[in-house]
Design an enzyme around this catalytic site. Structure first.
Site, PDB file in Angstrom:
ATOM      1  N   CYS A 124      77.641  73.712  44.048  1.00 56.11           N
ATOM      2  CA  CYS A 124      78.644  73.126  43.262  1.00 56.11           C
ATOM      3  C   CYS A 124      80.186  73.959  43.917  1.00 56.11           C
ATOM      4  O   CYS A 124      79.457  74.375  45.003  1.00 56.11           O
ATOM      5  CB  CYS A 124      78.520  73.689  42.214  1.00 56.11           C
ATOM      6  N   ASN A 168      79.671  78.139  43.044  1.00 53.86           N
ATOM      7  CA  ASN A 168      78.009  78.850  42.620  1.00 53.86           C
ATOM      8  C   ASN A 168      77.731  80.262  42.292  1.00 53.86           C
ATOM      9  O   ASN A 168      76.607  80.949  42.472  1.00 53.86           O
ATOM     10  CB  ASN A 168      77.371  79.166  44.722  1.00 53.86           C
ATOM     11  N   CYS A 192      78.321  79.098  38.666  1.00 55.93           N
ATOM     12  CA  CYS A 192      78.067  77.854  37.111  1.00 55.93           C
ATOM     13  C   CYS A 192      76.612  77.197  37.399  1.00 55.93           C
ATOM     14  O   CYS A 192      76.134  77.573  36.685  1.00 55.93           O
ATOM     15  CB  CYS A 192      79.990  77.581  36.222  1.00 55.93           C
ATOM     16  N   ARG A 193      77.551  76.298  37.000  1.00 54.59           N
ATOM     17  CA  ARG A 193      76.302  74.722  37.857  1.00 54.59           C
ATOM     18  C   ARG A 193      75.314  74.859  38.829  1.00 54.59           C
ATOM     19  O   ARG A 193      74.553  75.071  37.987  1.00 54.59           O
ATOM     20  CB  ARG A 193      78.170  73.680  38.083  1.00 54.59           C
ATOM     21  N   SER A 194      75.089  75.331  39.572  1.00 58.38           N
ATOM     22  CA  SER A 194      73.838  75.557  41.134  1.00 58.38           C
ATOM     23  C   SER A 194      73.364  76.685  40.095  1.00 58.38           C
ATOM     24  O   SER A 194      72.145  76.527  40.850  1.00 58.38           O
ATOM     25  CB  SER A 194      74.487  75.118  42.653  1.00 58.38           C
ATOM     26  N   ASP A 199      82.907  70.468  35.623  1.00 58.20           N
ATOM     27  CA  ASP A 199      83.217  72.281  35.768  1.00 58.20           C
ATOM     28  C   ASP A 199      82.756  73.054  34.768  1.00 58.20           C
ATOM     29  O   ASP A 199      83.615  72.314  34.114  1.00 58.20           O
ATOM     30  CB  ASP A 199      83.780  71.736  37.379  1.00 58.20           C
TER      31      ASP A 199
END
Length: 149
Positions: A7, A10, A12-14, A120
């Protein structure tokens, strides 16, 4: 097999995708995550991501943010990007067609053709983190089924 989730920062999402995918694949698989920017390098995931993962009995608190590197294209077999901008940045780093073939949008690879972007979360609240967790969880199931079939 080695899988990389990517993401922007690096945090939150990933990291969530990494944590979820690790719970779904056998131990001989290696899953990591990275970001396209180095702004958060060395930092742990966002507290909201850690809390959301923890609510689902997944511990991502020891992960540390790192930027994607050119070496990652040699190391990893599959590289999943969380949104179109991240995908574009990652593709721009590839050196050849073999490396480009390793890169895909996470949700597109998971079979979601309608909206191929994981939102995001940086400015979101805990509900947003939970919604994205559910989206990533379903996506990880679909990708796991493809990989293991």
């Amino acid at each position: 097999m080695k899988i990389l989730m990517v993401c922007l920062g690096n945090i939150c999402r990933s990291p969530l995708a990494e944590g979820i995918m690790k719970t779904k694949l056998p131990e001989n698989f290696f899953v990591d995550s990275a970001g396209t920017i180095s702004m958060h390098e060395g930092k742990h995931p966002d507290k909201r991501a850690i809390k959301t993962a923890s609510n689902h009995h997944i511990d991502i608190s020891n992960q540390k943010s790192r930027p994607i590197t050119k070496a990652d294209f040699e190391t990893f077999d599959k590289i999943y990007c969380m949104d179109v901008d991240v995908y574009g940045d990652v593709i721009s780093m590839t050196r050849n067609e073999d490396q480009r073939r390793k890169v895909s949008l996470f949700l597109e690879a998971a079979g979601n053709q309608k909206n191929a972007e994981v939102p995001d979360l940086y400015w979101g609240d805990l509900n947003d983190f939970e919604n994205v967790f559910q989206l990533l969880d379903k996506g990880c199931d679909a990708i796991k089924n493809q990989i293991l079939s």
